[in-house]
Design an enzyme around this catalytic site. Structure first.
Site, PDB file in Angstrom:
ATOM      1  CB  SER A 142      -0.878  -0.004   1.260  1.00 18.19           C
ATOM      2  OG  SER A 142      -1.498   1.246   1.464  1.00 18.19           O
ATOM      3  CE1 TYR A 155      -4.771  -1.707   5.231  1.00 19.36           C
ATOM      4  CE2 TYR A 155      -3.606   0.328   4.728  1.00 19.36           C
ATOM      5  CZ  TYR A 155      -4.228  -0.832   4.303  1.00 19.36           C
ATOM      6  OH  TYR A 155      -4.299  -1.117   2.958  1.00 19.36           O
TER       7      TYR A 155
END
Length: 251
Positions: A142, A155
């Site tokens: 990501s 996250y």
């Protein structure tokens, strides 16, 4: 011909978390490049619906966070059906909350779903790939592998770990003929980001912050995935490929 370097005919690809969103888009793209697709998730009904979109796709349902179940499923598939040549570790989740109030159980779920799953499925498939002296593993990282935003610190930690686990896998397994790399998507219009897509203020911020000036479309990840899954990337290892409209390149 150079185009043959991207041909996936005769190869079989397992894509985790592929009943919707990025996983399904990548599975569809790999199929169009010639690969036989194996869809994975926990919900067999959703997998069956996804499989109807991809001719000849198989379903392999298991929980990516359960190490024993993953190994049993992969070993059984390899023995009964045949080799998994390409693995896309796409399964993941998000949870948003201020860090000082972040629930401990949500933190643990993030660790298991976003990091342990990459280890579990990666190890199970690599054990077979090593014996064949070849294989492709693509982990989905990501922009949060490199960047942080408020309310998603855990996250961010998990995706940073995916980036470094990718490098570690490549370091251990390149000598066996495996290429292990990661794709780091920017902000894409997916079910995982539905709340952000629906927020006009966030979308306005994102369009201003991203040099490309827009959300990404999941189909725009397919080219990177085909490249990393194909012979074209035979000397690419331990790399994190950002597909983010330039957001990590610009302040």
């Amino acid at each position: 011909m150079a185009v043959d370097l991207f041909d996936l005919a005769g190869r079989r690809a397992l894509v985790t978390g592929s009943s919707q969103g990025i996983g399904l888009a990548l599975a569809r793209g790999l199929a169009e490049a010639g690969a036989e697709i194996v869809l994975n998730g926990r919900d067999e009904a959703k997998l069956a619906a996804a499989a109807r979109e991809i001719p000849s796709a198989r379903i392999l349902a298991f929980d990516v966070t359960d190490h024993a179940a993953v190994r049993a499923a992969v070993d059984r598939f390899e023995a009964e059906v045949g080799p998994i040549d390409i693995l896309v570790n796409n399964a993941g989740m998000q949870h948003r909350a201020p860090l000082e109030d972040f629930p401990e159980d949500a933190f643990q779920r993030l660790l298991q779903t976003n990091i342990a799953s990459v280890f579990n499925v990666g190890q199970a498939c690599a054990r077979h790939m090593i014996g064949r002296h070849g294989g492709k593993i693509i982990n989905i990282a990501s922009v949060q592998t490199s960047l942080a935003r408020p309310s998603i610190a855990p996250y961010t930690a998990t995706k940073g770990a995916v980036g470094n686990l990718t490098k570690g896998m490549a370091t251990d397994w390149a000598k066996h003929g495996l290429q292990v790399n990661a794709i780091a998507p920017g902000y894409f219009d997916t079910p995982l980001n539905a709340a952000l897509v629906a927020d006009p203020a966030f979308s306005a911020w994102l369009e201003k912050r991203t040099p490309a000036g827009r959300w990404g479309k999941v189909e725009e990840l397919v080219g990177a995935c085909i490249f990393l899954a194909s012979p074209a990337s035979s000397f690419v290892n331990g790399h994190v490929l950002y597909v983010d409209g330039g957001i990590t390149a610009s302040l």
